[in-house]
Structures are given as C-alpha cells and as structure tokens.
Design a protein around this motif. Structure first.
Motif, PDB file in Angstrom:
ATOM      1  N   GLN A 176     -12.067 -52.242  20.243  1.00 44.49           N
ATOM      2  CA  GLN A 176     -13.113 -52.669  19.324  1.00 44.49           C
ATOM      3  C   GLN A 176     -14.207 -51.608  19.290  1.00 44.49           C
ATOM      4  OE1 GLN A 176     -14.965 -56.848  18.631  1.00 44.49           O
ATOM      5  NE2 GLN A 176     -15.979 -55.991  20.414  1.00 44.49           N
ATOM      6  N   LEU A 177     -14.709 -51.340  18.094  1.00 47.38           N
ATOM      7  CA  LEU A 177     -15.828 -50.424  17.908  1.00 47.38           C
ATOM      8  C   LEU A 177     -16.994 -51.214  17.340  1.00 47.38           C
ATOM      9  CD1 LEU A 177     -13.761 -47.567  16.231  1.00 47.38           C
ATOM     10  CD2 LEU A 177     -14.440 -47.705  18.619  1.00 47.38           C
ATOM     11  N   VAL A 178     -18.181 -50.947  17.860  1.00 42.57           N
ATOM     12  CA  VAL A 178     -19.351 -51.720  17.453  1.00 42.57           C
ATOM     13  C   VAL A 178     -20.473 -50.838  16.911  1.00 42.57           C
ATOM     14  CG1 VAL A 178     -21.125 -53.332  18.244  1.00 42.57           C
ATOM     15  CG2 VAL A 178     -18.813 -53.507  19.145  1.00 42.57           C
ATOM     16  N   LYS A 179     -20.651 -49.684  17.508  1.00 46.79           N
ATOM     17  CA  LYS A 179     -21.790 -48.847  17.141  1.00 46.79           C
ATOM     18  C   LYS A 179     -21.467 -47.870  16.019  1.00 46.79           C
ATOM     19  CE  LYS A 179     -23.465 -48.923  21.911  1.00 46.79           C
ATOM     20  NZ  LYS A 179     -23.715 -48.093  23.115  1.00 46.79           N
ATOM     21  N   SER A 180     -22.451 -47.598  15.203  1.00 46.23           N
ATOM     22  CA  SER A 180     -22.328 -46.614  14.132  1.00 46.23           C
ATOM     23  C   SER A 180     -21.962 -45.256  14.735  1.00 46.23           C
ATOM     24  CB  SER A 180     -23.666 -46.520  13.398  1.00 46.23           C
ATOM     25  OG  SER A 180     -23.680 -45.417  12.525  1.00 46.23           O
ATOM     26  N   GLY A 181     -20.913 -44.618  14.171  1.00 44.71           N
ATOM     27  CA  GLY A 181     -20.509 -43.310  14.648  1.00 44.71           C
ATOM     28  C   GLY A 181     -19.756 -43.304  15.963  1.00 44.71           C
ATOM     29  N   GLU A 182     -19.426 -44.474  16.469  1.00 46.25           N
ATOM     30  CA  GLU A 182     -18.789 -44.575  17.784  1.00 46.25           C
ATOM     31  C   GLU A 182     -17.403 -43.944  17.787  1.00 46.25           C
ATOM     32  OE1 GLU A 182     -18.561 -48.607  19.190  1.00 46.25           O
ATOM     33  OE2 GLU A 182     -18.344 -47.970  21.277  1.00 46.25           O
ATOM     34  N   VAL A 183     -17.081 -43.278  18.883  1.00 46.85           N
ATOM     35  CA  VAL A 183     -15.760 -42.700  19.102  1.00 46.85           C
ATOM     36  C   VAL A 183     -15.268 -43.174  20.465  1.00 46.85           C
ATOM     37  CG1 VAL A 183     -14.386 -40.589  19.366  1.00 46.85           C
ATOM     38  CG2 VAL A 183     -16.293 -40.642  17.731  1.00 46.85           C
ATOM     39  N   LYS A 184     -14.066 -43.714  20.481  1.00 47.57           N
ATOM     40  CA  LYS A 184     -13.474 -44.148  21.744  1.00 47.57           C
ATOM     41  C   LYS A 184     -12.069 -43.559  21.862  1.00 47.57           C
ATOM     42  CE  LYS A 184     -15.799 -48.539  22.689  1.00 47.57           C
ATOM     43  NZ  LYS A 184     -15.596 -49.996  22.953  1.00 47.57           N
ATOM     44  N   LYS A 185     -11.674 -43.273  23.092  1.00 43.47           N
ATOM     45  CA  LYS A 185     -10.352 -42.706  23.318  1.00 43.47           C
ATOM     46  C   LYS A 185      -9.568 -43.552  24.300  1.00 43.47           C
ATOM     47  CE  LYS A 185     -11.348 -37.902  22.218  1.00 43.47           C
ATOM     48  NZ  LYS A 185     -11.105 -36.486  22.553  1.00 43.47           N
ATOM     49  N   GLN A 186      -8.277 -43.660  24.018  1.00 41.14           N
ATOM     50  CA  GLN A 186      -7.344 -44.289  24.936  1.00 41.14           C
ATOM     51  C   GLN A 186      -6.156 -43.337  25.025  1.00 41.14           C
ATOM     52  OE1 GLN A 186      -6.202 -48.122  23.364  1.00 41.14           O
ATOM     53  NE2 GLN A 186      -8.012 -49.151  24.156  1.00 41.14           N
ATOM     54  N   LYS A 187      -6.158 -42.501  26.039  1.00 42.33           N
ATOM     55  CA  LYS A 187      -5.091 -41.517  26.236  1.00 42.33           C
ATOM     56  C   LYS A 187      -4.946 -40.674  24.954  1.00 42.33           C
ATOM     57  CE  LYS A 187      -2.686 -44.255  29.687  1.00 42.33           C
ATOM     58  NZ  LYS A 187      -1.421 -44.923  30.106  1.00 42.33           N
ATOM     59  N   ARG A 188      -3.850 -40.779  24.242  1.00 42.83           N
ATOM     60  CA  ARG A 188      -3.633 -39.958  23.047  1.00 42.83           C
ATOM     61  C   ARG A 188      -4.214 -40.596  21.778  1.00 42.83           C
ATOM     62  NH1 ARG A 188       0.977 -40.365  21.619  1.00 42.83           N
ATOM     63  NH2 ARG A 188       1.708 -41.974  23.070  1.00 42.83           N
TER      64      ARG A 188
ATOM     65  N   PHE B  34       2.052 -66.699  12.859  1.00 43.85           N
ATOM     66  CA  PHE B  34       1.428 -66.364  14.128  1.00 43.85           C
ATOM     67  C   PHE B  34       0.243 -67.278  14.384  1.00 43.85           C
ATOM     68  CE2 PHE B  34       3.704 -62.716  15.514  1.00 43.85           C
ATOM     69  CZ  PHE B  34       4.101 -62.037  14.370  1.00 43.85           C
ATOM     70  N   CYS B  35       0.186 -67.748  15.600  1.00 45.15           N
ATOM     71  CA  CYS B  35      -0.977 -68.460  16.100  1.00 45.15           C
ATOM     72  C   CYS B  35      -1.785 -67.484  16.950  1.00 45.15           C
ATOM     73  CB  CYS B  35      -0.529 -69.661  16.931  1.00 45.15           C
ATOM     74  SG  CYS B  35      -1.855 -70.623  17.656  1.00 45.15           S
ATOM     75  N   ALA B  36      -3.091 -67.603  16.926  1.00 46.11           N
ATOM     76  CA  ALA B  36      -3.943 -66.740  17.736  1.00 46.11           C
ATOM     77  C   ALA B  36      -5.123 -67.540  18.261  1.00 46.11           C
ATOM     78  CB  ALA B  36      -4.434 -65.547  16.919  1.00 46.11           C
ATOM     79  N   SER B  37      -5.732 -67.033  19.312  1.00 48.91           N
ATOM     80  CA  SER B  37      -6.917 -67.683  19.857  1.00 48.91           C
ATOM     81  C   SER B  37      -7.922 -66.625  20.285  1.00 48.91           C
ATOM     82  CB  SER B  37      -6.552 -68.577  21.048  1.00 48.91           C
ATOM     83  OG  SER B  37      -6.170 -67.796  22.170  1.00 48.91           O
ATOM     84  N   SER B  38      -9.166 -67.031  20.387  1.00 56.91           N
ATOM     85  CA  SER B  38     -10.188 -66.115  20.884  1.00 56.91           C
ATOM     86  C   SER B  38     -11.302 -66.907  21.553  1.00 56.91           C
ATOM     87  CB  SER B  38     -10.752 -65.236  19.761  1.00 56.91           C
ATOM     88  OG  SER B  38     -11.548 -65.992  18.863  1.00 56.91           O
ATOM     89  N   GLU B  39     -12.045 -66.204  22.394  1.00 59.38           N
ATOM     90  CA  GLU B  39     -13.187 -66.824  23.049  1.00 59.38           C
ATOM     91  C   GLU B  39     -14.314 -67.040  22.038  1.00 59.38           C
ATOM     92  OE1 GLU B  39     -14.362 -65.253  26.977  1.00 59.38           O
ATOM     93  OE2 GLU B  39     -12.743 -63.819  26.675  1.00 59.38           O
ATOM     94  N   SER B  40     -15.297 -67.812  22.431  1.00 59.15           N
ATOM     95  CA  SER B  40     -16.378 -68.152  21.509  1.00 59.15           C
ATOM     96  C   SER B  40     -17.508 -67.136  21.531  1.00 59.15           C
ATOM     97  CB  SER B  40     -16.939 -69.534  21.849  1.00 59.15           C
ATOM     98  OG  SER B  40     -17.398 -69.567  23.181  1.00 59.15           O
ATOM     99  N   ARG B  41     -17.479 -66.188  22.471  1.00 61.88           N
ATOM    100  CA  ARG B  41     -18.540 -65.182  22.472  1.00 61.88           C
ATOM    101  C   ARG B  41     -18.340 -64.222  21.315  1.00 61.88           C
ATOM    102  NH1 ARG B  41     -18.016 -61.911  26.899  1.00 61.88           N
ATOM    103  NH2 ARG B  41     -15.918 -62.685  27.289  1.00 61.88           N
ATOM    104  N   GLN B  42     -19.398 -63.554  20.920  1.00 65.03           N
ATOM    105  CA  GLN B  42     -19.354 -62.671  19.759  1.00 65.03           C
ATOM    106  C   GLN B  42     -18.426 -61.482  20.006  1.00 65.03           C
ATOM    107  OE1 GLN B  42     -23.096 -60.769  18.647  1.00 65.03           O
ATOM    108  NE2 GLN B  42     -22.906 -61.651  16.609  1.00 65.03           N
ATOM    109  N   TYR B  43     -17.770 -61.070  18.931  1.00 63.24           N
ATOM    110  CA  TYR B  43     -16.950 -59.863  18.922  1.00 63.24           C
ATOM    111  C   TYR B  43     -15.772 -59.928  19.894  1.00 63.24           C
ATOM    112  CZ  TYR B  43     -21.210 -57.911  16.778  1.00 63.24           C
ATOM    113  OH  TYR B  43     -22.304 -57.687  15.997  1.00 63.24           O
ATOM    114  N   GLN B  44     -15.147 -61.054  19.974  1.00 61.21           N
ATOM    115  CA  GLN B  44     -14.012 -61.182  20.875  1.00 61.21           C
ATOM    116  C   GLN B  44     -12.699 -60.887  20.154  1.00 61.21           C
ATOM    117  OE1 GLN B  44     -14.280 -61.724  24.301  1.00 61.21           O
ATOM    118  NE2 GLN B  44     -16.330 -61.160  23.599  1.00 61.21           N
ATOM    119  N   PRO B  45     -11.758 -60.268  20.830  1.00 59.42           N
ATOM    120  CA  PRO B  45     -10.460 -60.014  20.205  1.00 59.42           C
ATOM    121  C   PRO B  45      -9.667 -61.297  20.071  1.00 59.42           C
ATOM    122  CG  PRO B  45     -10.392 -59.400  22.504  1.00 59.42           C
ATOM    123  CD  PRO B  45     -11.814 -59.774  22.214  1.00 59.42           C
TER     124      PRO B  45
END
Lengths: 113, 114
Positions: free
Chosen positions: B48-60, A90-101
C-alpha cells in the motif's frame, strides 16, 4: 489465506435454481465483500458488509442476496441463477481500521447451464 | 463515478526483461493498493502507498505513487517465471469512513517466457 474459506470451490447448476455460496473468516474482521471476476471486467463488487446485520449494495447487486447474521459468515445467494452469473466469485474481508488490505478467499468457480 | 484505469492489459516478456504496469485514477486517491493474482489463484495483497511521491521496494518490485496521488506504477526488474500473474491496483471508493471499499483496475496480465 487460511483465515477465510469459501465453499464450494466449484459448482455447476442450472438456470432458475437457487444457489448459495458460503464465506467464513476466522479473523473477526468487520468488513466483508463479495466480488465477481470475469474476463475483461476485472473484480466487480457485488455486495459488502461493514458489520453483522449491516449490508449494502456494490456495483453489480442485481440477482444476488446477502445476509450477515454473524460476523464470521457472509453467504451470497443467487435466488434464480442465470447464465450471465457464470463467473468466479471471491469473498474478501478486511479490518475496520483505515487503509487496511483486503484478504481474499480461494474463490468459487460457478457455472450455470 | 471513480474509475481506476490500468495499462497495459497484457504484457509478455522474456525472462530477465523488465516490466511496468501503470494505474491512473480519475480522482485523487488517499492511498493505493497493489495485488497479485497467480493463474487459478486469488488476489493477494502486495503493498500500500499512502504518501504523495512515495516509492517502496520489495526485492525486484518497485512501487511508486504519483505526486498528485492520481497515478501509480509497479515496476519489476529482471522478471522471473514466478512473476507470472495478473497485477491489480486498487483505490478506495470513498473518503473518510467509506474508504474500505476498493475500486480495482482491470489488471495487467504478465506472462514470462523462460
């Protein structure tokens, strides 16, 4: 994701042959990655690149070579293929900003006989 | 080096049952990402989760990030056959400028019996 394409989708080759897997992205993402996926090992990073002409080794780089002369392309070459390199790549890419998927291509299923 | 462990490796459920996968890191994470890979497909970013203790929901789907930022979980309520796939967690390998590299857990393969 239509923005990142890999070719070929399937490849069969023989041990000792050189094979190149192509990866092209249209988002102008700075970062690009190559992973291999094998049963029991999950996704393992082979090589990555932070920008054109900047590449670095990942977790399992032996037997692989990469280049990145243009931002949008990141080919992976197996210089002398071995059976242990049979895998899904698999190849993947991401943006350069922090925390990007990371955005993955559809993968190349490579079999080495 | 940093390790991201995921359990269970496999989970088979009846449609309608709940499902949970757990992710544990050997180091504190600045953030954690979750991906889903359908059979024969490629990993797709979920959240993506960033904060300590964070909870996020997406439908189910409910995602949690631990207070110490070393563990995370994904819970699916009332599974459907469309939930079938492998769920991966991933944390950044480094800190600061190198955190675009991810360490992936080995994933949990979920199968659902209709």
């Amino acid at each position: 994701d239509a923005g990142i394409t890999q070719s070929p989708r399937y490849k069969i080759t023989e041990t000792g042959r050189q094979v190149t897997l192509m990866c092209h992205q249209t988002w102008s993402h700075s970062y690009m990655f190559w992973y291999r996926q094998d049963l029991g090992h999950g996704l393992r990073l082979i090589y990555y690149s932070a920008a054109a002409d900047i590449t670095d080794k990942g977790e399992v780089p032996d037997g692989y070579v990469v280049s990145r002369s243009k931002t949008e392309n990141f080919p992976l070459t197996l210089e002398s293929a071995t059976r242990s390199q049979t895998s899904v790549y698999f190849c993947a890419s991401s943006e350069s900003r922090q925390y990007q998927p990371q955005h993955f291509g559809d993968g190349t299923r490579l079999s080495i006989l | 080096g940093q390790q991201v462990m995921q359990i269970p490796q496999y989970q088979h459920v009846q449609e309608g049952e709940d499902f949970t996968t757990y992710c544990n890191s050997s180091t504190t994470l600045s953030n954690i990402q979750w991906y889903k890979q359908r059979p024969g497909g490629h990993p797709v970013f979920l959240i993506q989760l960033v904060k300590s203790g964070e909870v996020k929901k997406q439908k189910r789907l409910t995602f949690q990030f631990g207070e110490a930022k070393k563990n995370s979980s994904l819970h699916i309520t009332a599974t459907q056959t469309t939930d079938v796939g492998t769920y991966f967690c991933a944390g950044p390998k480094g800190s600061g400028g190198s955190n675009y590299k991810l360490t992936f857990g080995k994933g949990t393969l979920l199968t659902v019996n209709p």
